[in-house]
Design an enzyme around this catalytic site. Structure first.
Site, PDB file in Angstrom:
ATOM      1  N   HIS A  41       0.787  -1.305  -0.125  1.00  0.00           N
ATOM      2  CA  HIS A  41      -0.070  -0.026  -0.001  1.00  0.00           C
ATOM      3  C   HIS A  41       0.905   1.102  -0.044  1.00  0.00           C
ATOM      4  CE1 HIS A  41      -3.517  -2.324   0.530  1.00  0.00           C
ATOM      5  NE2 HIS A  41      -3.264  -2.733   1.684  1.00  0.00           N
ATOM      6  N   ASP A  78      -2.912 -10.613  -2.234  1.00  0.00           N
ATOM      7  CA  ASP A  78      -3.658 -10.061  -0.786  1.00  0.00           C
ATOM      8  C   ASP A  78      -4.992  -9.619  -0.993  1.00  0.00           C
ATOM      9  OD1 ASP A  78      -2.370  -8.441   1.762  1.00  0.00           O
ATOM     10  OD2 ASP A  78      -4.192  -7.446   0.901  1.00  0.00           O
ATOM     11  N   HIS A  80      -6.428  -6.907  -0.315  1.00  0.00           N
ATOM     12  CA  HIS A  80      -6.593  -5.508  -0.735  1.00  0.00           C
ATOM     13  C   HIS A  80      -5.799  -5.240  -1.842  1.00  0.00           C
ATOM     14  CE1 HIS A  80      -7.227  -5.790   4.005  1.00  0.00           C
ATOM     15  NE2 HIS A  80      -7.948  -5.263   3.707  1.00  0.00           N
ATOM     16  N   ASP A 162      -5.137 -12.431   3.860  1.00  0.00           N
ATOM     17  CA  ASP A 162      -6.185 -11.804   4.272  1.00  0.00           C
ATOM     18  C   ASP A 162      -7.543 -12.161   3.581  1.00  0.00           C
ATOM     19  OD1 ASP A 162      -4.979 -10.227   2.375  1.00  0.00           O
ATOM     20  OD2 ASP A 162      -4.915  -8.388   3.847  1.00  0.00           O
TER      21      ASP A 162
END
Ligand SMILES: [Zn+2]
Length: 228
Positions: A41, A78, A80, A162
């Site tokens: 990120h 991931d 996200h 996740d």
């Protein structure tokens, strides 16, 4: 953040770079970097989502500029969107970046129409509760063909866990077996395209039991494939 955070963040990025050195020199056939903080990120000018430096993007640029590779591919599973990796690599035509992620979900980016100025970005948004069947189909239909067409000299993986059904931050409903499956398939691609050369770096994962089990499944596959 704490007084040790900057040193940890330097080591996280440095660990990814070191793994690239080991795999490209042949000292290791593949590598997993069990690192914190994660990186996908972190954008050019801002930290985000527990990420300070874009570890995998740094490793990709390092492989291109210091080892002279022609092309690298980064695959991010991931839950996200890897907005930071996209931000750091979208201007780099020698890098292909694919991200699968629950959508909509924080950070809100990663729509399918975000393909980058060189068409080297592939975003695969997945609806909440997609589960393993949809996840696997989307990888077979979209991600793997694009990686194959790009002909990378190295595959980097942003390995966040996740998307697991027990994770408290998202709702994609993958099982541990799905992470083993995607690892096997990425190793297949690495074998086919670049002599098995693959570097995986830890990203998210917030149920520590599910994270431990999923990382173990991921690393078991890397060890088995690396020894083969
Ligand atoms: Zn995540």
């Amino acid at each position: 953040m704490s007084p040790g955070t900057l040193a940890a963040a330097h080591r996280a990025a440095g660990g990814a770079v070191r793994a690239v050195d080991l795999v490209l020199s042949g000292e290791a056939s593949n590598a997993f970097v069990a690192t914190r903080p994660p990186g996908h990120h972190a954008e050019r000018e801002t930290t985000m989502g527990f990420c300070l430096f874009g570890n995998v993007a740094v490793a990709a640029k390092y492989a291109l500029d210091h080892h002279g590779l022609k092309r690298v591919a980064v695959v991010d599973f991931d839950v996200h969107h890897g907005n930071g990796t996209q931000d750091l690599l979208e201007d780099e035509p020698r890098a292909f970046f694919a991200s699968s992620h629950q959508y909509p979900l924080w950070p809100g980016t990663g729509a399918a129409h975000e393909t980058g100025p060189h068409d080297t970005i592939l975003n695969v948004p997945l609806p909440p509760r997609s589960g393993g069947t949809v996840f696997r189909r989307e990888y077979e239909d979209k991600v793997f063909p694009r990686v194959r067409a790009f002909k990378p000299d190295l595959i980097l993986v942003s390995a966040g866990f996740d998307a697991h059904r027990d994770d408290p931050l998202a709702d994609l409903m993958l099982e541990t077996d799905d992470f083993a499956w995607v690892t096997e398939r990425l190793c297949d691609l690495a074998d086919e395209l670049c002599g098995g050369k693959l570097v995986s770096c830890l990203e998210g994962g917030y149920n520590l039991y599910a994270l431990a089990e999923s990382v173990a499944a991921h690393v078991d596959v890397l060890i088995a494939r690396g020894a083969a």
